[in-house]
Design a protein around this motif. Structure first.
Motif, PDB file in Angstrom:
ATOM      1  N   ASP A   1      -1.748-120.304 -27.369  1.00 36.00           N
ATOM      2  CA  ASP A   1      -1.897-118.855 -27.532  1.00 36.00           C
ATOM      3  C   ASP A   1      -2.422-118.289 -26.222  1.00 36.00           C
ATOM      4  OD1 ASP A   1      -3.145-116.272 -28.130  1.00 36.00           O
ATOM      5  OD2 ASP A   1      -2.750-116.775 -30.231  1.00 36.00           O
ATOM      6  N   CYS A   2      -1.608-117.465 -25.568  1.00 33.50           N
ATOM      7  CA  CYS A   2      -1.993-116.978 -24.236  1.00 33.50           C
ATOM      8  C   CYS A   2      -3.123-115.955 -24.298  1.00 33.50           C
ATOM      9  CB  CYS A   2      -0.789-116.415 -23.492  1.00 33.50           C
ATOM     10  SG  CYS A   2      -0.069-114.925 -24.201  1.00 33.50           S
ATOM     11  N   LYS A   3      -3.242-115.201 -25.387  1.00 29.71           N
ATOM     12  CA  LYS A   3      -4.332-114.224 -25.485  1.00 29.71           C
ATOM     13  C   LYS A   3      -5.669-114.919 -25.683  1.00 29.71           C
ATOM     14  CE  LYS A   3      -1.489-110.434 -27.120  1.00 29.71           C
ATOM     15  NZ  LYS A   3      -1.023-109.677 -28.275  1.00 29.71           N
ATOM     16  N   LYS A   4      -5.674-115.923 -26.528  1.00 29.70           N
ATOM     17  CA  LYS A   4      -6.918-116.667 -26.767  1.00 29.70           C
ATOM     18  C   LYS A   4      -7.160-117.736 -25.704  1.00 29.70           C
ATOM     19  CE  LYS A   4      -6.554-116.225 -31.798  1.00 29.70           C
ATOM     20  NZ  LYS A   4      -6.349-116.962 -33.057  1.00 29.70           N
ATOM     21  N   GLU A   5      -6.103-118.023 -24.940  1.00 31.42           N
ATOM     22  CA  GLU A   5      -6.159-119.077 -23.917  1.00 31.42           C
ATOM     23  C   GLU A   5      -6.612-120.418 -24.511  1.00 31.42           C
ATOM     24  OE1 GLU A   5      -8.365-117.880 -20.477  1.00 31.42           O
ATOM     25  OE2 GLU A   5      -6.984-116.254 -20.016  1.00 31.42           O
ATOM     26  N   GLU A   6      -5.950-120.772 -25.627  1.00 32.44           N
ATOM     27  CA  GLU A   6      -6.296-122.047 -26.241  1.00 32.44           C
ATOM     28  C   GLU A   6      -5.058-122.727 -26.806  1.00 32.44           C
ATOM     29  OE1 GLU A   6      -9.263-120.715 -29.031  1.00 32.44           O
ATOM     30  OE2 GLU A   6      -7.782-120.496 -30.625  1.00 32.44           O
ATOM     31  N   GLY A   7      -5.142-124.051 -26.846  1.00 31.52           N
ATOM     32  CA  GLY A   7      -4.049-124.852 -27.367  1.00 31.52           C
ATOM     33  C   GLY A   7      -3.612-125.895 -26.361  1.00 31.52           C
ATOM     34  N   ILE A   8      -2.517-126.557 -26.682  1.00 35.26           N
ATOM     35  CA  ILE A   8      -1.957-127.598 -25.818  1.00 35.26           C
ATOM     36  C   ILE A   8      -1.544-127.004 -24.474  1.00 35.26           C
ATOM     37  CG2 ILE A   8       0.046-129.130 -25.550  1.00 35.26           C
ATOM     38  CD1 ILE A   8      -0.041-129.664 -28.518  1.00 35.26           C
ATOM     39  N   LEU A   9      -1.766-127.751 -23.434  1.00 35.99           N
ATOM     40  CA  LEU A   9      -1.341-127.449 -22.068  1.00 35.99           C
ATOM     41  C   LEU A   9      -2.166-126.372 -21.375  1.00 35.99           C
ATOM     42  CD1 LEU A   9       2.560-127.564 -22.374  1.00 35.99           C
ATOM     43  CD2 LEU A   9       0.988-129.420 -21.889  1.00 35.99           C
ATOM     44  N   GLY A  10      -3.179-125.841 -22.036  1.00 30.38           N
ATOM     45  CA  GLY A  10      -3.998-124.803 -21.416  1.00 30.38           C
ATOM     46  C   GLY A  10      -4.601-125.224 -20.083  1.00 30.38           C
ATOM     47  N   ASN A  11      -4.897-126.499 -19.927  1.00 27.89           N
ATOM     48  CA  ASN A  11      -5.481-126.995 -18.674  1.00 27.89           C
ATOM     49  C   ASN A  11      -4.440-127.388 -17.641  1.00 27.89           C
ATOM     50  OD1 ASN A  11      -8.122-126.803 -19.707  1.00 27.89           O
ATOM     51  ND2 ASN A  11      -7.910-128.777 -20.712  1.00 27.89           N
ATOM     52  N   TYR A  12      -3.163-127.281 -17.992  1.00 31.26           N
ATOM     53  CA  TYR A  12      -2.114-127.794 -17.102  1.00 31.26           C
ATOM     54  C   TYR A  12      -1.122-126.732 -16.634  1.00 31.26           C
ATOM     55  CZ  TYR A  12      -4.005-132.084 -19.004  1.00 31.26           C
ATOM     56  OH  TYR A  12      -4.864-133.079 -19.389  1.00 31.26           O
ATOM     57  N   ILE A  13      -0.830-125.730 -17.483  1.00 32.62           N
ATOM     58  CA  ILE A  13       0.110-124.686 -17.087  1.00 32.62           C
ATOM     59  C   ILE A  13      -0.634-123.659 -16.241  1.00 32.62           C
ATOM     60  CG2 ILE A  13       1.570-122.800 -17.924  1.00 32.62           C
ATOM     61  CD1 ILE A  13       2.242-124.495 -20.328  1.00 32.62           C
ATOM     62  N   THR A  14      -0.027-123.285 -15.124  1.00 31.53           N
ATOM     63  CA  THR A  14      -0.660-122.319 -14.222  1.00 31.53           C
ATOM     64  C   THR A  14       0.238-121.087 -14.064  1.00 31.53           C
ATOM     65  OG1 THR A  14       0.302-123.409 -12.288  1.00 31.53           O
ATOM     66  CG2 THR A  14      -1.900-124.115 -12.954  1.00 31.53           C
ATOM     67  N   TYR A  15      -0.375-119.977 -13.682  1.00 28.96           N
ATOM     68  CA  TYR A  15       0.331-118.709 -13.518  1.00 28.96           C
ATOM     69  C   TYR A  15      -0.083-118.046 -12.210  1.00 28.96           C
ATOM     70  CZ  TYR A  15       0.765-119.246 -18.592  1.00 28.96           C
ATOM     71  OH  TYR A  15       1.018-119.725 -19.847  1.00 28.96           O
ATOM     72  N   SER A  16       0.845-117.284 -11.636  1.00 28.80           N
ATOM     73  CA  SER A  16       0.518-116.510 -10.440  1.00 28.80           C
ATOM     74  C   SER A  16      -0.234-115.242 -10.821  1.00 28.80           C
ATOM     75  CB  SER A  16       1.788-116.106  -9.683  1.00 28.80           C
ATOM     76  OG  SER A  16       2.557-117.230  -9.391  1.00 28.80           O
ATOM     77  N   ASN A  17       0.122-114.659 -11.969  1.00 25.77           N
ATOM     78  CA  ASN A  17      -0.551-113.438 -12.429  1.00 25.77           C
ATOM     79  C   ASN A  17      -0.507-113.373 -13.946  1.00 25.77           C
ATOM     80  OD1 ASN A  17       1.940-112.025 -13.301  1.00 25.77           O
ATOM     81  ND2 ASN A  17       2.427-112.112 -11.118  1.00 25.77           N
ATOM     82  N   ASP A  18      -1.266-112.437 -14.507  1.00 25.03           N
ATOM     83  CA  ASP A  18      -1.386-112.340 -15.967  1.00 25.03           C
ATOM     84  C   ASP A  18      -0.079-111.937 -16.651  1.00 25.03           C
ATOM     85  OD1 ASP A  18      -3.974-113.160 -15.990  1.00 25.03           O
ATOM     86  OD2 ASP A  18      -4.843-111.149 -16.035  1.00 25.03           O
ATOM     87  N   GLU A  19       0.803-111.248 -15.937  1.00 29.37           N
ATOM     88  CA  GLU A  19       2.063-110.809 -16.544  1.00 29.37           C
ATOM     89  C   GLU A  19       2.974-111.982 -16.895  1.00 29.37           C
ATOM     90  OE1 GLU A  19       3.774-108.011 -13.865  1.00 29.37           O
ATOM     91  OE2 GLU A  19       2.082-106.645 -14.013  1.00 29.37           O
ATOM     92  N   GLU A  20       2.744-113.123 -16.267  1.00 30.14           N
ATOM     93  CA  GLU A  20       3.574-114.298 -16.527  1.00 30.14           C
ATOM     94  C   GLU A  20       3.107-115.085 -17.756  1.00 30.14           C
ATOM     95  OE1 GLU A  20       3.114-116.406 -12.888  1.00 30.14           O
ATOM     96  OE2 GLU A  20       4.671-115.267 -11.860  1.00 30.14           O
ATOM     97  N   ARG A  21       1.941-114.755 -18.285  1.00 28.27           N
ATOM     98  CA  ARG A  21       1.394-115.510 -19.407  1.00 28.27           C
ATOM     99  C   ARG A  21       2.304-115.401 -20.628  1.00 28.27           C
ATOM    100  NH1 ARG A  21      -3.312-117.681 -18.568  1.00 28.27           N
ATOM    101  NH2 ARG A  21      -4.551-116.978 -16.814  1.00 28.27           N
ATOM    102  N   ASN A  22       2.328-116.470 -21.408  1.00 32.90           N
ATOM    103  CA  ASN A  22       3.239-116.535 -22.538  1.00 32.90           C
ATOM    104  C   ASN A  22       2.679-117.468 -23.594  1.00 32.90           C
ATOM    105  OD1 ASN A  22       5.821-116.221 -23.862  1.00 32.90           O
ATOM    106  ND2 ASN A  22       6.699-115.988 -21.811  1.00 32.90           N
ATOM    107  N   ASP A  23       3.007-117.219 -24.854  1.00 29.09           N
ATOM    108  CA  ASP A  23       2.728-118.199 -25.904  1.00 29.09           C
ATOM    109  C   ASP A  23       3.761-119.316 -25.775  1.00 29.09           C
ATOM    110  OD1 ASP A  23       0.695-116.625 -26.922  1.00 29.09           O
ATOM    111  OD2 ASP A  23       1.956-115.688 -28.447  1.00 29.09           O
ATOM    112  N   TYR A  24       3.357-120.542 -26.176  1.00 28.55           N
ATOM    113  CA  TYR A  24       4.273-121.680 -26.117  1.00 28.55           C
ATOM    114  C   TYR A  24       4.463-122.251 -27.513  1.00 28.55           C
ATOM    115  CZ  TYR A  24       4.496-121.710 -21.078  1.00 28.55           C
ATOM    116  OH  TYR A  24       4.744-121.355 -19.785  1.00 28.55           O
ATOM    117  N   TYR A  25       5.705-122.653 -27.780  1.00 34.31           N
ATOM    118  CA  TYR A  25       6.064-123.212 -29.078  1.00 34.31           C
ATOM    119  C   TYR A  25       6.646-124.606 -28.894  1.00 34.31           C
ATOM    120  CZ  TYR A  25       5.211-118.919 -31.650  1.00 34.31           C
ATOM    121  OH  TYR A  25       4.598-117.843 -32.240  1.00 34.31           O
TER     122      TYR A  25
END
Length: 199
Positions: free
Chosen positions: A144-168
């Motif tokens: 969950d990108c808003k809560k910044e929690e779940g799988i891969l939170g420590n591994y996926i990186t972003y250049s800016n907040d607009e790139e954030r996304n939920d993952y399924y």
């Protein structure tokens, strides 16, 4: 004696064939079986792949000899082609919601149906689900990108907040490692997902 050495190439060829056959049989015998190997496809913008591979290798669960990860950057020109080519070889794939929405048919039509009660019992968690057009659960939210929690939170990186996304996460319809959701058998995929939640 001369006739014996005139066919030297046959001796050489038989030695090469014997060596290759021995190497292949050893490799085949020692390679992980389908239920001992989990293949994961991850599509994201950027990812700390070497750290992820090292961490998952150190913590892989009992009974799993190999966890093979294929990370492809979502921005790669051939991302869609690679995903469509590899999805049936994977046990499960993790994708950003925007890609799933843009390619819904190509993602969900090749995914196993999820038995919610069974999945949540195996993983000991409740999830938000992604449904196909017939209202069948096909994937579940693992980040969950808003809560910044779940799988891969420590591994996926972003250049800016607009790139954030939920993952399924979606299970391949061919995997034999999701127990009752695909004809019984191994539950290795669940064991690996449980490890991912704790990385």
């Amino acid at each position: 004696m001369r006739n014996l050495f005139s066919k030297w190439y046959l001796y050489l060829l038989s030695a090469v064939v014997s060596t290759v056959a021995i190497c292949l049989s050893i490799s085949f015998k020692t390679a992980p079986k389908d239920h001992e190997r989990i293949d994961i496809f991850i599509g994201a913008l950027e990812m700390k792949t070497s750290q992820f591979d090292r961490d998952i290798d150190e913590k892989k669960p009992d009974g799993i000899k190999k966890v093979e990860t294929r990370f492809i950057a979502k921005t790669a020109n051939n991302f869609s082609y690679l995903f469509f080519s590899l999805r049936s070889e994977m046990d499960f794939y993790i994708l950003p919601l925007d890609f799933v929405e843009e390619n819904k048919g190509d993602v969900v039509n090749y995914s196993s149906n999820i038995k919610i009660d069974y999945l949540e019992k195996e993983l000991g968690r409740h999830f938000d689900y992604y449904y196909d057009d017939e209202n069948r659960p096909k994937g579940f939210k693992i980040y969950d990108c808003k809560k910044e929690e779940g799988i891969l939170g420590n591994y996926i990186t972003y250049s800016n907040d607009e790139e954030r996304n939920d993952y399924y996460l979606f299970f391949s319809f061919k995997t034999k490692n999701i127990g009752e959701m695909n004809g019984g058998g191994s539950t290795g995929a669940f064991k690996v997902i449980d490890v991912l939640f704790n990385l």
